[in-house]
Design a protein around this motif. Structure first.
Motif, PDB file in Angstrom:
ATOM      1  N   GLU A   6       0.840  -1.202   0.000  1.00  0.00           N
ATOM      2  CA  GLU A   6       0.000   0.000   0.000  1.00  0.00           C
ATOM      3  C   GLU A   6       0.871   1.246   0.000  1.00  0.00           C
ATOM      4  O   GLU A   6       2.000   1.242   0.483  1.00  0.00           O
ATOM      5  N   SER A   7       0.286   2.327  -0.502  1.00  0.00           N
ATOM      6  CA  SER A   7       0.942   3.624  -0.458  1.00  0.00           C
ATOM      7  C   SER A   7      -0.120   4.717  -0.505  1.00  0.00           C
ATOM      8  O   SER A   7      -1.273   4.448  -0.853  1.00  0.00           O
ATOM      9  N   GLY A   8       0.294   5.928  -0.112  1.00  0.00           N
ATOM     10  CA  GLY A   8      -0.598   7.070  -0.256  1.00  0.00           C
ATOM     11  C   GLY A   8      -1.175   7.627   1.022  1.00  0.00           C
ATOM     12  O   GLY A   8      -1.882   8.632   0.997  1.00  0.00           O
ATOM     13  N   SER A  21      -3.193   3.580  -2.807  1.00  0.00           N
ATOM     14  CA  SER A  21      -2.958   2.578  -3.839  1.00  0.00           C
ATOM     15  C   SER A  21      -2.493   1.289  -3.181  1.00  0.00           C
ATOM     16  O   SER A  21      -1.847   1.318  -2.136  1.00  0.00           O
ATOM     17  N   CYS A  22      -2.816   0.167  -3.809  1.00  0.00           N
ATOM     18  CA  CYS A  22      -2.375  -1.130  -3.319  1.00  0.00           C
ATOM     19  C   CYS A  22      -2.077  -2.008  -4.515  1.00  0.00           C
ATOM     20  O   CYS A  22      -2.975  -2.307  -5.307  1.00  0.00           O
ATOM     21  N   ALA A  23      -0.814  -2.418  -4.638  1.00  0.00           N
ATOM     22  CA  ALA A  23      -0.387  -3.247  -5.757  1.00  0.00           C
ATOM     23  C   ALA A  23      -0.068  -4.654  -5.275  1.00  0.00           C
ATOM     24  O   ALA A  23       0.689  -4.829  -4.313  1.00  0.00           O
ATOM     25  N   CYS A  95      -5.269  -2.973   2.747  1.00  0.00           N
ATOM     26  CA  CYS A  95      -5.734  -3.526   1.481  1.00  0.00           C
ATOM     27  C   CYS A  95      -5.935  -5.032   1.657  1.00  0.00           C
ATOM     28  O   CYS A  95      -5.172  -5.690   2.374  1.00  0.00           O
ATOM     29  N   ASN A  96      -6.955  -5.562   1.008  1.00  0.00           N
ATOM     30  CA  ASN A  96      -7.228  -7.000   1.041  1.00  0.00           C
ATOM     31  C   ASN A  96      -7.564  -7.476  -0.364  1.00  0.00           C
ATOM     32  O   ASN A  96      -8.225  -6.759  -1.125  1.00  0.00           O
ATOM     33  N   TRP A 111      -3.445  -9.745   2.922  1.00  0.00           N
ATOM     34  CA  TRP A 111      -3.526  -8.406   3.493  1.00  0.00           C
ATOM     35  C   TRP A 111      -2.242  -7.629   3.226  1.00  0.00           C
ATOM     36  O   TRP A 111      -1.146  -8.197   3.211  1.00  0.00           O
ATOM     37  N   GLY A 112      -2.391  -6.321   3.043  1.00  0.00           N
ATOM     38  CA  GLY A 112      -1.241  -5.449   3.022  1.00  0.00           C
ATOM     39  C   GLY A 112      -0.792  -5.120   4.429  1.00  0.00           C
ATOM     40  O   GLY A 112      -1.415  -5.529   5.411  1.00  0.00           O
TER      41      GLY A 112
END
Length: 121
Positions: A6-8, A21-23, A95-96, A111-112
């Motif tokens: 995740e980021s942001g 964001s989540c990649a 994030c999931n 999960w992130g």
């Protein structure tokens, strides 16, 4: 091995905006539902928004009209656009994703690591 990064996150004033964001990366055959959850101090983790592969979305009542979830299937990435942020949105956002690693495999939830969102003046 699968990773969600995740980021942001960050600090923003009330009424401000952030985009998370989540990649997903690693050994991925397919990704099903992707979503964002959040957990505030002393509270249970709750669903914020989710999105299916075809783009059907679901939102918590508390964020409807303010947050928008989207995804880029080619990039294995999910986004959360957060507008009109309120102090009560302060939480760690996770994030999931439901990910299948092979054609014969099952969908497993990943999960992130979480990203902090703080809404404060």
């Amino acid at each position: 091995q699968v990773q969600l990064v995740e980021s942001g996150g960050g600090l923003v004033q009330p009424g401000g905006t952030l985009r998370l964001s989540c990649a997903a990366s690693g050994s991925i055959f397919s990704i099903g539902v992707m979503g964002w959850y959040r957990q505030a101090p002393g509270k249970e983790r709750e669903l914020v928004a989710s999105i299916t592969t075809r783009g059907s979305t679901n939102y918590a009542d508390s964020v409807k009209g303010r947050f928008t979830i989207s995804r880029d299937n080619a990039r294995n990435t999910v986004y959360l656009q957060m507008n009109s942020l309120k102090p009560e949105d302060t939480a760690v956002y996770y994030c999931n994703a439901d990910i299948r690693q092979s054609w014969l495999g099952s969908n497993d939830g990943y999960w992130g690591q979480g990203t902090q969102v703080t809404v404060s003046s």
